[in-house]
Design a protein around this motif. Structure first.
Motif, PDB file in Angstrom:
ATOM      1  N   PRO A  56       1.055  -1.269  -0.094  1.00 40.50           N
ATOM      2  CA  PRO A  56      -0.030   0.029  -0.077  1.00 40.50           C
ATOM      3  C   PRO A  56       0.669   1.260   0.173  1.00 40.50           C
ATOM      4  N   ASN A  58       1.839   5.019  -2.061  1.00 42.81           N
ATOM      5  CA  ASN A  58       1.385   6.028  -2.928  1.00 42.81           C
ATOM      6  C   ASN A  58       2.650   6.777  -3.242  1.00 42.81           C
ATOM      7  N   ASN A  60       3.245   9.314  -5.195  1.00 42.06           N
ATOM      8  CA  ASN A  60       2.860  10.717  -5.205  1.00 42.06           C
ATOM      9  C   ASN A  60       3.135  11.150  -3.834  1.00 42.06           C
ATOM     10  N   ASP A  61       2.610  10.395  -2.851  1.00 41.24           N
ATOM     11  CA  ASP A  61       3.016  10.905  -1.271  1.00 41.24           C
ATOM     12  C   ASP A  61       3.230   9.683  -0.273  1.00 41.24           C
ATOM     13  N   GLY A  65       1.098   6.902   3.036  1.00 43.37           N
ATOM     14  CA  GLY A  65       0.553   5.191   3.159  1.00 43.37           C
ATOM     15  C   GLY A  65       0.722   4.803   4.264  1.00 43.37           C
TER      16      GLY A  65
END
Length: 88
Positions: A56, A58, A60-61, A65
């Motif tokens: 899990p 991300n 972009n960020d 998560g």
């Protein structure tokens, strides 16, 4: 199983950092290892493939998560958690 997971995760990170696995310490961050955002994404893909899990994460960020990437030990622990949840 835990040692096996640890060794495989360290091997993946070592490959991304272009270091020997023996040079990687559990307390090091990805930044300490010289792994940039692209290297992190490649490491995540390699972890997913090696352990047949879905991380899990991300790109972009990364901090948003549930997958802790703060240190090598945290990554190992997160992968162990994913494997345990998968086997439950």
């Amino acid at each position: 199983m835990a040692d096996d997971v640890k060794q495989k995760v360290i091997a993946i990170l070592a490959e991304q950092a272009m270091l020997e696995p023996s040079d990687i310490k559990p307390t090091q961050s990805l930044e300490d290892l010289g792994i940039d955002s692209l290297g992190l994404v490649e490491a995540i893909f390699a972890i997913e493939e090696e352990f047949d899990v879905s991380v899990p994460f991300n790109a972009n960020d990364p901090k948003a998560g549930d997958f802790d990437i703060s240190t090598v030990a945290a990554i190992v622990g997160a992968v162990e958690g994913l494997k345990a949840a998968q086997e439950a």
